[in-house]
Design a protein around this motif. Sequence first.
Motif, mmCIF file in Angstrom:
data_model
loop_
_atom_site.group_PDB
_atom_site.id
_atom_site.type_symbol
_atom_site.label_atom_id
_atom_site.label_comp_id
_atom_site.label_asym_id
_atom_site.label_seq_id
_atom_site.Cartn_x
_atom_site.Cartn_y
_atom_site.Cartn_z
ATOM 1 N N VAL A 199 0.834 -1.214 0.000
ATOM 2 C CA VAL A 199 0.000 0.000 0.000
ATOM 3 C C VAL A 199 0.865 1.260 0.000
ATOM 4 O O VAL A 199 0.517 2.270 -0.614
ATOM 5 N N LEU A 200 2.004 1.190 0.637
ATOM 6 C CA LEU A 200 2.881 2.365 0.698
ATOM 7 C C LEU A 200 3.478 2.700 -0.676
ATOM 8 O O LEU A 200 3.596 3.866 -1.052
ATOM 9 N N LEU A 201 3.820 1.646 -1.440
ATOM 10 C CA LEU A 201 4.598 1.880 -2.664
ATOM 11 C C LEU A 201 3.784 1.872 -3.960
ATOM 12 O O LEU A 201 4.209 2.466 -4.945
ATOM 13 N N GLY A 202 2.633 1.187 -3.952
ATOM 14 C CA GLY A 202 1.941 1.014 -5.232
ATOM 15 C C GLY A 202 0.780 1.971 -5.433
ATOM 16 O O GLY A 202 -0.173 1.957 -4.659
ATOM 17 N N ARG A 203 0.839 2.763 -6.478
ATOM 18 C CA ARG A 203 -0.331 3.601 -6.801
ATOM 19 C C ARG A 203 -1.446 2.706 -7.348
ATOM 20 O O ARG A 203 -2.598 3.091 -7.396
ATOM 21 N N GLN A 204 -1.023 1.513 -7.721
ATOM 22 C CA GLN A 204 -1.959 0.472 -8.121
ATOM 23 C C GLN A 204 -1.518 -0.784 -7.363
ATOM 24 O O GLN A 204 -0.336 -1.123 -7.395
ATOM 25 N N VAL A 205 -2.445 -1.414 -6.655
ATOM 26 C CA VAL A 205 -2.080 -2.629 -5.920
ATOM 27 C C VAL A 205 -2.842 -3.810 -6.524
ATOM 28 O O VAL A 205 -4.075 -3.829 -6.508
ATOM 29 N N LEU A 206 -2.090 -4.760 -7.052
ATOM 30 C CA LEU A 206 -2.710 -5.955 -7.627
ATOM 31 C C LEU A 206 -2.766 -7.024 -6.552
ATOM 32 O O LEU A 206 -1.730 -7.435 -6.029
ATOM 33 N N ILE A 207 -3.968 -7.479 -6.247
ATOM 34 C CA ILE A 207 -4.123 -8.485 -5.203
ATOM 35 C C ILE A 207 -4.385 -9.819 -5.869
ATOM 36 O O ILE A 207 -5.336 -9.958 -6.650
ATOM 37 N N MET A 208 -3.522 -10.795 -5.574
ATOM 38 C CA MET A 208 -3.617 -12.084 -6.267
ATOM 39 C C MET A 208 -4.076 -13.190 -5.339
ATOM 40 O O MET A 208 -3.883 -13.133 -4.135
ATOM 41 N N SER A 209 -4.696 -14.201 -5.942
ATOM 42 C CA SER A 209 -5.092 -15.389 -5.170
ATOM 43 C C SER A 209 -4.475 -16.612 -5.848
ATOM 44 O O SER A 209 -4.188 -16.594 -7.045
ATOM 45 N N PRO A 210 -4.264 -17.665 -5.073
ATOM 46 C CA PRO A 210 -3.558 -18.838 -5.606
ATOM 47 C C PRO A 210 -4.478 -19.847 -6.283
ATOM 48 O O PRO A 210 -5.688 -19.730 -6.224
#
Length: 254
Positions: A199-210
Amino acid sequence: MANELVKIEKLQVSYKKSGSLAPALESVDLYLEQGQTCTVIGPSGCGKSTLLFILAGLYTDAEVEIRGRVLSPEKRRMALILQDYGLLPWKTVWDNAMLGLKIRGMSNKAKQGILEKVLRDLGIWEFKDRFPAQLSGGQRQRVAIARALALEPELLLMDEPLSSLDALTREALQELLLDICQKTKMSLILVTHNIEEAVLLGRQVLIMSPGPGRILNVLENSSAGNIGYRNQQAYFEQCLKVRKLLERGINDAC
Ligand SMILES: Nc1ncnc2c1ncn2[C@@H]1O[C@H](COP(=O)(O)OP(=O)(O)O)[C@@H](O)[C@H]1O
Ligand SMILES: [Mg+2]
């Protein structure tokens, strides 16, 4: 779009294993504009490293089956930093940092000047004649970053680069990365399994699932990079959002 840097559509990756295919990524989309930062977060084994390696063009057809559209910046300047720093123990800080330029046949005088500036900016110039064993973890990571920055990349790909560092060193390097991105307009795709870092570094956060790796959600996080974001209510709320999405993804996959 004119300032499009990376575009991936419906990426499907399977590893070839003893005659059969083991799916690692399914229907992954990723779009990044120049100068933007993107973080990728998800549990172990959900294909984060695979995604970075595909972007870096490091897989051959013999090892994986790739379907979909990958408009990665192959002809652009790109650098990849791995988790274990990738430093050669028998080479000094200077020689380790010079390695990327050497491999590309670019270790001329002008480039040496660029490397000197990078080492000074990263605060490790005074250690240039030391060997990796004589450095702290944070200093080693700075050498790996110096090696990448000497290539003056448009896009920096990082695979869990800060995960083995202590909390304060990690925070200092996070700030350093944000500072570099802002000053050089470099784009960043950083893989992490740390929610706060994502959250600190990404202006876009990709959340992945396995099972196999999918993108669950793309969180717009336009305050990333703002001064003081780490201590703001909005930041904590975004962290909570990511945590809930990750938990939901893991439960659904089980
Ligand atoms: N070279 C490889 N050959 C076969 N399977 C692999 C290879 N690399 C990764 N995998 C498998 O692909 C899946 C995703 O791995 P990886 O991209 O390393 O995930 P992550 O980085 O999120 O932990 C895992 O199931 C892993 O076992
Ligand atoms: Mg990995």
